[in-house]
Design an enzyme around this catalytic site. Structure first.
Site, mmCIF file in Angstrom:
data_model
loop_
_atom_site.group_PDB
_atom_site.id
_atom_site.type_symbol
_atom_site.label_atom_id
_atom_site.label_comp_id
_atom_site.label_asym_id
_atom_site.label_seq_id
_atom_site.Cartn_x
_atom_site.Cartn_y
_atom_site.Cartn_z
ATOM 1 N N GLY A 46 7.448 29.265 57.595
ATOM 2 C CA GLY A 46 7.169 29.661 58.831
ATOM 3 C C GLY A 46 6.764 30.925 58.575
ATOM 4 N N GLN A 51 4.953 39.838 60.015
ATOM 5 C CA GLN A 51 5.451 39.913 58.618
ATOM 6 C C GLN A 51 4.289 40.106 57.749
ATOM 7 O OE1 GLN A 51 7.513 35.851 59.067
ATOM 8 N NE2 GLN A 51 8.837 36.875 57.416
ATOM 9 N N CYS A 92 14.217 34.110 54.596
ATOM 10 C CA CYS A 92 13.450 34.731 55.247
ATOM 11 C C CYS A 92 12.449 35.329 54.454
ATOM 12 C CB CYS A 92 13.710 36.025 56.201
ATOM 13 S SG CYS A 92 12.411 36.845 57.075
ATOM 14 N N LEU A 93 11.028 34.978 54.116
ATOM 15 C CA LEU A 93 10.258 35.695 53.130
ATOM 16 C C LEU A 93 10.313 37.194 53.160
ATOM 17 C CD1 LEU A 93 6.856 33.562 53.838
ATOM 18 C CD2 LEU A 93 8.767 33.353 52.080
ATOM 19 N N HIS A 134 13.578 31.446 64.620
ATOM 20 C CA HIS A 134 13.715 32.334 63.364
ATOM 21 C C HIS A 134 12.294 33.350 63.869
ATOM 22 C CE1 HIS A 134 14.121 33.871 59.330
ATOM 23 N NE2 HIS A 134 13.166 34.128 59.453
ATOM 24 N N GLU A 135 11.358 32.480 63.690
ATOM 25 C CA GLU A 135 9.935 33.150 63.851
ATOM 26 C C GLU A 135 10.046 33.907 65.260
ATOM 27 O OE1 GLU A 135 8.513 33.402 61.484
ATOM 28 O OE2 GLU A 135 9.366 32.089 60.369
ATOM 29 N N HIS A 138 11.237 37.261 65.268
ATOM 30 C CA HIS A 138 10.523 38.193 64.393
ATOM 31 C C HIS A 138 9.546 38.912 65.519
ATOM 32 C CE1 HIS A 138 11.239 38.122 60.395
ATOM 33 N NE2 HIS A 138 11.127 36.776 60.080
HETATM 34 ZN ZN LIG Z 1 11.615 35.575 58.515
#
Ligand SMILES: [Zn+2]
Length: 184
Positions: A46, A51, A92-93, A134-135, A138
């Site tokens: 995701g 990001q 998380c990236l 989660h997204e 963000h």
């Molecule tokens: Zn994340």
């Protein structure tokens, strides 16, 4: 086609609220394509536009390998969430090297727009529900490591601080908190 670098939590943009998308044009389609490519490059499931440094309310998810869906979700919002919660580990990236347990609702119903601006609804449970939540966090400038239970946050505070300063994690924590999987 372009893979764009994924920001880490040392970048202030990750704490800003993203703007709604108003134009459903080629620029949006290019953004979504870059998001899918950047996510795949990093091995994520995701990604939110912020990001890769674009403060628009756009997210992509690819959970096909886990038996769920792949798609782009524009201007997503939570319609309903279950009272029942799920336990699970999240990564998380933008927080490389760390994962931690975070309780989330087990099921969600999300309203969103597709790439043409059509209003749609999607439901998801378990990993898909977790990815949506989660997204969407963000998009509101929230990162999962800031939502951990205090006891877990305390345990990881040193490593979180290192990532915020652009340093690698020291892995001074228990193996269970090391990055085993990347959520988003
Ligand atoms: Zn994340």
């Amino acid at each position: 086609m372009a893979v764009r670098p994924v920001l880490t939590i040392q970048d202030e943009r990750l704490y800003q609220v993203s703007e709604p998308v108003k134009k459903f044009d080629k620029g949006l389609r290019d953004l979504v394509r870059d998001m899918f490519e950047s996510m795949a490059e990093e091995g994520g499931v995701g990604l939110a536009a912020v990001q890769i440094g674009v403060l628009k309310r756009v997210l992509v998810i690819d959970l096909v390998e886990k038996g769920f869906i792949k798609g782009a979700f524009i201007n997503p919002h939570l319609i309903e969430a279950s009272d029942e919660m799920q336990e699970g580990e999240e990564g998380c990236l933008s927080v490389p090297g760390l994962s931690a347990e975070l309780k989330r609702p087990r099921w969600v119903k999300i309203g969103y727009q597709d790439l043409s601006g059509n209003h749609k609804i999607v439901e998801g449970e378990m990993l898909l529900a977790r990815a949506f939540l989660h997204e969407m966090d963000h998009l509101d400038g929230k990162v999962f490591v800031d939502q951990l239970e205090p006891s877990i946050h305390k345990l990881l505070a040193g490593d979180i601080d290192r990532i915020k300063h652009g340093l690698p994690v020291e892995h001074a924590v228990e193996p269970r908190y090391r990055n085993k999987k990347k959520t988003a």
